[in-house]
Design a protein around this motif. Structure first.
Motif, mmCIF file in Angstrom:
data_model
loop_
_atom_site.group_PDB
_atom_site.id
_atom_site.type_symbol
_atom_site.label_atom_id
_atom_site.label_comp_id
_atom_site.label_asym_id
_atom_site.label_seq_id
_atom_site.Cartn_x
_atom_site.Cartn_y
_atom_site.Cartn_z
ATOM 1 N N GLY A 94 6.699 -59.705 -23.929
ATOM 2 C CA GLY A 94 6.564 -61.149 -23.999
ATOM 3 C C GLY A 94 5.126 -61.570 -23.743
ATOM 4 N N GLY A 95 4.878 -62.862 -23.861
ATOM 5 C CA GLY A 95 3.593 -63.401 -23.464
ATOM 6 C C GLY A 95 3.651 -63.826 -22.009
ATOM 7 N N PRO A 96 2.592 -64.404 -21.473
ATOM 8 C CA PRO A 96 2.588 -64.844 -20.079
ATOM 9 C C PRO A 96 3.751 -65.804 -19.788
ATOM 10 N N PHE A 97 4.515 -65.504 -18.746
ATOM 11 C CA PHE A 97 5.659 -66.336 -18.366
ATOM 12 C C PHE A 97 5.223 -67.300 -17.260
ATOM 13 N N LEU A 98 4.906 -68.545 -17.655
ATOM 14 C CA LEU A 98 4.632 -69.594 -16.673
ATOM 15 C C LEU A 98 5.860 -70.451 -16.409
ATOM 16 N N ALA A 99 6.850 -70.341 -17.288
ATOM 17 C CA ALA A 99 8.118 -71.049 -17.103
ATOM 18 C C ALA A 99 9.033 -70.239 -16.195
ATOM 19 N N SER A 100 9.888 -70.939 -15.473
ATOM 20 C CA SER A 100 10.919 -70.291 -14.663
ATOM 21 C C SER A 100 12.171 -70.085 -15.519
ATOM 22 N N PRO A 101 12.932 -69.027 -15.283
ATOM 23 C CA PRO A 101 14.096 -68.743 -16.116
ATOM 24 C C PRO A 101 15.319 -69.560 -15.722
ATOM 25 N N ALA A 102 16.258 -69.646 -16.664
ATOM 26 C CA ALA A 102 17.601 -70.170 -16.403
ATOM 27 C C ALA A 102 18.570 -69.014 -16.577
ATOM 28 N N VAL A 103 19.595 -68.957 -15.734
ATOM 29 C CA VAL A 103 20.531 -67.832 -15.794
ATOM 30 C C VAL A 103 21.966 -68.330 -15.680
ATOM 31 N N SER A 104 22.814 -67.847 -16.589
ATOM 32 C CA SER A 104 24.234 -68.195 -16.583
ATOM 33 C C SER A 104 24.956 -67.353 -17.624
ATOM 34 N N GLY A 105 26.198 -66.981 -17.334
ATOM 35 C CA GLY A 105 27.046 -66.337 -18.317
ATOM 36 C C GLY A 105 26.513 -65.045 -18.881
ATOM 37 N N GLY A 106 25.839 -64.255 -18.058
ATOM 38 C CA GLY A 106 25.324 -62.970 -18.512
ATOM 39 C C GLY A 106 24.030 -63.050 -19.293
ATOM 40 N N LYS A 107 23.415 -64.235 -19.355
ATOM 41 C CA LYS A 107 22.153 -64.405 -20.063
ATOM 42 C C LYS A 107 21.105 -64.993 -19.117
ATOM 43 N N VAL A 108 19.866 -64.536 -19.268
ATOM 44 C CA VAL A 108 18.738 -65.134 -18.560
ATOM 45 C C VAL A 108 17.706 -65.511 -19.619
ATOM 46 N N ILE A 109 17.248 -66.768 -19.566
ATOM 47 C CA ILE A 109 16.454 -67.359 -20.640
ATOM 48 C C ILE A 109 15.182 -67.958 -20.062
ATOM 49 N N SER A 110 14.043 -67.651 -20.710
ATOM 50 C CA SER A 110 12.777 -68.193 -20.247
ATOM 51 C C SER A 110 11.840 -68.380 -21.419
ATOM 52 N N GLY A 111 10.911 -69.308 -21.279
ATOM 53 C CA GLY A 111 9.898 -69.555 -22.289
ATOM 54 C C GLY A 111 8.584 -68.909 -21.907
#
Length: 361
Positions: free
Chosen positions: A252-269
């Protein structure tokens, strides 16, 4: 709540989004079932860019602005009150009981009465505050305490009612994000390249985990796992019981966003313009979606949708299973703040200094 019970707290009050990521574990998950298409209901102009993420409870929206004011705005878009903190506010406020807590770029933490905006106390650190306040119980769960990271390298813990300092935990560099809290443990990354696990009662280190390079955003906790990305574009899962890395996924590129997690998935920009969705167990990539700008705002998972902003000036609803765009609205000004999501509205702040409220007419 217990790590061993693998319980994740979610925002059960669908009329409230009371903190930066919706709950002390920073899951970025809302129980709201709001779905597109939405309509722009109103906008409210502040005096400068908004990087602070809005929060809402009791029908009042609160957000900071780079003009140095914190604003309280009604659900109809009318000013209720504003407070002059005299320095830019990039951190999201925290609503807890009858108080509003936030930090400023001059390193001051304020506590205000949520209804009147009257200052109850303030506390000074020795460095800027970019991350939001979180909270934890003290011993015996009788008194609440506020936890805030600062560029003075310290995680500060103060009494929620009085602002009295209780302890400081010193890391090795700037603390940019918000500490996630579960049980009596605070979890945060820093510019020292470590993930810190700190006892919220004593302020003593439980453990540190070497991540290799700095962690500018906050971690999300689901069960006994902490999820986050670092500046080198590697996304991590750390086991908080074993106190070691469970998996890491590069690319990925630099992760400055915090992730969201639910239902077996973790998502971040990421700053490489992509939104990534990983499997929480294995770290494998489920999907990625390209935007036209950097994704510094943290996504929110609500029902079957991922709600996310980006530097291309668009608010997006993505299908959480596939990452495909379900609905988008072009505001036209870069969006770096995290949406506040309730059952009736989605609120975002923009670089043009406006708060935007979307909902059903």
């Amino acid at each position: 709540m217990s790590l061993l019970a693998l319980v994740v707290t979610v925002n059960a009050q669908t009329s409230c989004w009371s903190s930066f990521r919706g709950d002390p574990q920073l899951t970025g998950h809302s129980a709201s079932k709001i779905s597109p298409p939405l309509t722009l209901l109103w906008s409210f102009k502040t005096g400068d860019a908004i990087k602070s993420s809005p929060v809402i409870c009791g029908g009042i929206i609160y957000t900071g602005s780079n003009d140095g004011f914190i604003y309280a705005v009604t659900a109809g878009g009318k000013l209720k009150w504003k407070f002059n903190a005299k320095n830019a506010i990039e951190a999201s406020p925290l609503i807890l009981d009858h108080m509003l807590y936030f930090g400023t770029l001059d390193g001051t933490i304020y506590a205000l009465d949520v209804l009147s905006g009257k200052m109850e106390w303030k506390y000074s650190t020795d460095g800027q505050i970019s991350g939001s306040c979180n909270w934890a119980f003290g011993p015996g769960k009788k008194l609440k305490r506020i936890l805030t990271g600062s560029y003075d390298y310290n995680l500060h813990c103060v009494d929620a009612l009085s602002g009295k300092p209780l302890w400081k935990y010193e890391s090795g560099n700037y603390i940019n994000g918000t500490p996630a809290v579960i049980d009596n443990m605070a979890v945060f990354g820093g510019c020292d390249g470590l993930l810190h696990l700190v006892n919220t009662h004593s302020g003593k280190a439980i453990a540190t985990v070497d991540i290799g390079t700095y962690v500018p955003a906050s971690a999300a906790i689901a069960g006994h796992m902490a999820y986050f990305g670092n500046y080198d574009g590697i996304f991590y899962c750390v086991d908080l019981i074993q106190k070691k890395i469970r998996w890491s996924t590069p690319g990925g590129g630099p992760f400055l966003a915090s992730p969201a997690v639910s239902g077996g998935k973790v998502i971040s920009g990421s700053q490489n313009n992509f939104i990534y969705c990983f499997d929480t167990e294995k770290g494998t990539l489920i999907w990625k979606t390209r935007t036209l700008g950097k994704v510094n705002g943290s996504p929110v998972i609500a029902g079957n949708y991922v709600i996310v902003t980006s530097g291309d000036g668009r608010l997006r609803f993505l299908d959480s299973a596939t990452g495909k765009e379900s609905w988008t609205y072009e505001i036209g000004s870069p969006l770096f703040s995290t949406p506040a999501v309730t059952d009736k509205m989605v609120i975002v702040g923009a670089d043009d200094g406006k708060i935007y409220c979307f909902g059903k007419k």
